[in-house]
Design a protein around this motif. Structure first.
Motif, short mmCIF file in Angstrom:
data_model
loop_
_atom_site.label_atom_id
_atom_site.label_comp_id
_atom_site.label_asym_id
_atom_site.label_seq_id
_atom_site.Cartn_x
_atom_site.Cartn_y
_atom_site.Cartn_z
N ASN A 51 67.49 -42.43 -17.20
CA ASN A 51 66.23 -41.86 -16.75
C ASN A 51 66.04 -40.42 -17.19
OD1 ASN A 51 65.28 -44.17 -15.13
ND2 ASN A 51 67.07 -43.75 -13.90
N GLN A 52 66.57 -40.07 -18.35
CA GLN A 52 66.46 -38.70 -18.84
C GLN A 52 65.02 -38.23 -18.97
OE1 GLN A 52 68.99 -36.95 -21.94
NE2 GLN A 52 70.03 -38.92 -22.05
N LYS A 53 64.12 -39.12 -19.31
CA LYS A 53 62.73 -38.71 -19.51
C LYS A 53 62.09 -38.26 -18.20
CE LYS A 53 61.87 -41.38 -23.69
NZ LYS A 53 61.09 -42.46 -24.34
N VAL A 54 62.46 -38.90 -17.10
CA VAL A 54 61.95 -38.47 -15.80
C VAL A 54 62.44 -37.05 -15.48
CG1 VAL A 54 62.00 -38.93 -13.32
CG2 VAL A 54 61.77 -40.82 -14.93
N ILE A 55 63.71 -36.79 -15.76
CA ILE A 55 64.29 -35.48 -15.50
C ILE A 55 63.67 -34.43 -16.42
CG2 ILE A 55 66.44 -34.16 -15.39
CD1 ILE A 55 67.80 -37.00 -15.05
N LEU A 56 63.44 -34.80 -17.68
CA LEU A 56 62.79 -33.89 -18.61
C LEU A 56 61.40 -33.51 -18.12
CD1 LEU A 56 62.83 -32.46 -21.35
CD2 LEU A 56 61.93 -34.56 -22.38
N ILE A 57 60.66 -34.46 -17.59
CA ILE A 57 59.34 -34.18 -17.04
C ILE A 57 59.45 -33.20 -15.87
CG2 ILE A 57 57.39 -35.18 -15.77
CD1 ILE A 57 57.79 -37.72 -17.52
N ALA A 58 60.46 -33.39 -15.04
CA ALA A 58 60.65 -32.48 -13.91
C ALA A 58 60.89 -31.05 -14.39
CB ALA A 58 61.83 -32.94 -13.06
N PHE A 59 61.72 -30.89 -15.41
CA PHE A 59 62.00 -29.56 -15.95
C PHE A 59 60.74 -28.93 -16.56
CE2 PHE A 59 66.75 -30.56 -16.77
CZ PHE A 59 67.06 -30.14 -15.48
N LYS A 60 59.99 -29.73 -17.31
CA LYS A 60 58.85 -29.20 -18.04
C LYS A 60 57.61 -28.99 -17.16
CE LYS A 60 57.91 -31.17 -21.98
NZ LYS A 60 57.74 -32.24 -23.01
N GLU A 61 57.43 -29.86 -16.15
CA GLU A 61 56.17 -29.89 -15.43
C GLU A 61 56.27 -29.52 -13.96
OE1 GLU A 61 53.64 -30.39 -17.25
OE2 GLU A 61 54.33 -31.54 -18.97
N GLY A 62 57.48 -29.20 -13.51
CA GLY A 62 57.67 -28.98 -12.08
C GLY A 62 56.77 -27.94 -11.46
N ASN A 63 56.45 -26.88 -12.20
CA ASN A 63 55.62 -25.80 -11.66
C ASN A 63 54.13 -26.03 -11.87
OD1 ASN A 63 57.77 -24.17 -10.73
ND2 ASN A 63 58.13 -23.42 -12.81
N SER A 64 53.78 -27.03 -12.66
CA SER A 64 52.36 -27.21 -13.01
C SER A 64 51.70 -28.38 -12.29
CB SER A 64 52.22 -27.41 -14.53
OG SER A 64 52.91 -28.58 -14.96
N ILE A 65 52.48 -29.23 -11.68
CA ILE A 65 51.92 -30.40 -10.98
C ILE A 65 52.24 -30.28 -9.49
CG2 ILE A 65 51.86 -32.91 -10.84
CD1 ILE A 65 52.93 -33.00 -13.70
#
Length: 205
Positions: free
Chosen positions: A98-112
């Motif tokens: 599930n690396q892609k889910v974690i990558l989304i968290a890193f990239k988008e955590g402050n914007s969503i």
């Protein structure tokens, strides 16, 4: 968790995770997600309502909390070393998957809005499972630990998570040459040596 590409919801969720991980949340439209999943945009709205709705559903579908809960319910044998090996190996396999889910968290955590809470409920649930496990092991007099069991669970979880992140997401800054299996062995042995009851003469706390 198996993805059923014949299922409309699964196709939409899979498409959303792949596209958002690749392009970023703002750059991906619901129309593009629907096209990638070979359905109409109206079908996406009917299933998930909004783009954030489909992302939240995808995180719940493809992250690890359900799998880890089933693992604790079915695979625990109440042997500290065997259980920690099984938990650690399963955790790393699920995180890798599930690396892609974690990558989304890193990239988008402050914007969503609400994304961190959506993602953090998974490690929070794993922490609770570990707390319950360590408390039961104390009750069975199979470990000796006098501190706060939540701290013990957090220490184990952070050790696993930290190693995974440094190995997979910190480019050029990997701090070890040992592989994942060697790390798991070292981590498990550290906790087993610290917690394993050896003389059966302690008083349960």
């Amino acid at each position: 968790m198996v993805i059923d590409m014949s299922d409309t919801s699964d196709r939409l969720l899979y498409a959303a995770i792949n596209l958002i991980a690749e392009k970023g949340y703002k750059a991906v439209s619901t129309k593009e997600i629907a096209k990638e999943a070979s359905v109409s945009e109206m079908t996406l709205f009917r299933h998930f309502g909004t783009k954030q709705g489909i992302l939240e559903a995808a995180i719940d579908r493809f992250y690890y909390s359900t799998s880890m809960k089933e693992l604790f319910e079915k695979n625990i044998v109440w042997d500290l070393e065997k259980d920690l090996f099984m938990i650690s190996e399963s955790y790393h396999k699920l995180m890798k998957k599930n690396q892609k889910v974690i990558l989304i968290a890193f990239k988008e955590g402050n914007s969503i809005d609400g994304l961190y809470n959506q993602i953090n409920k998974h490690p929070r649930q794993l922490k609770e499972l570990l707390i319950e496990y360590f408390l039961e092991m104390k009750q069975q007099r199979k470990i000796k630990y006098e501190g706060n069991v939540e701290g013990l669970a957090m220490a184990y979880l952070y050790m696993l998570y930290g190693e995974f992140v440094s190995r997979n997401f910190v480019e050029g800054h990997q701090i070890t040459s040992i592989d994942g299996d060697e790390f798991i062995f070292s981590a498990v042995q550290l906790f087993v040596n610290a917690l394993k009851e050896k003389d059966n003469n302690f008083s349960a706390v």
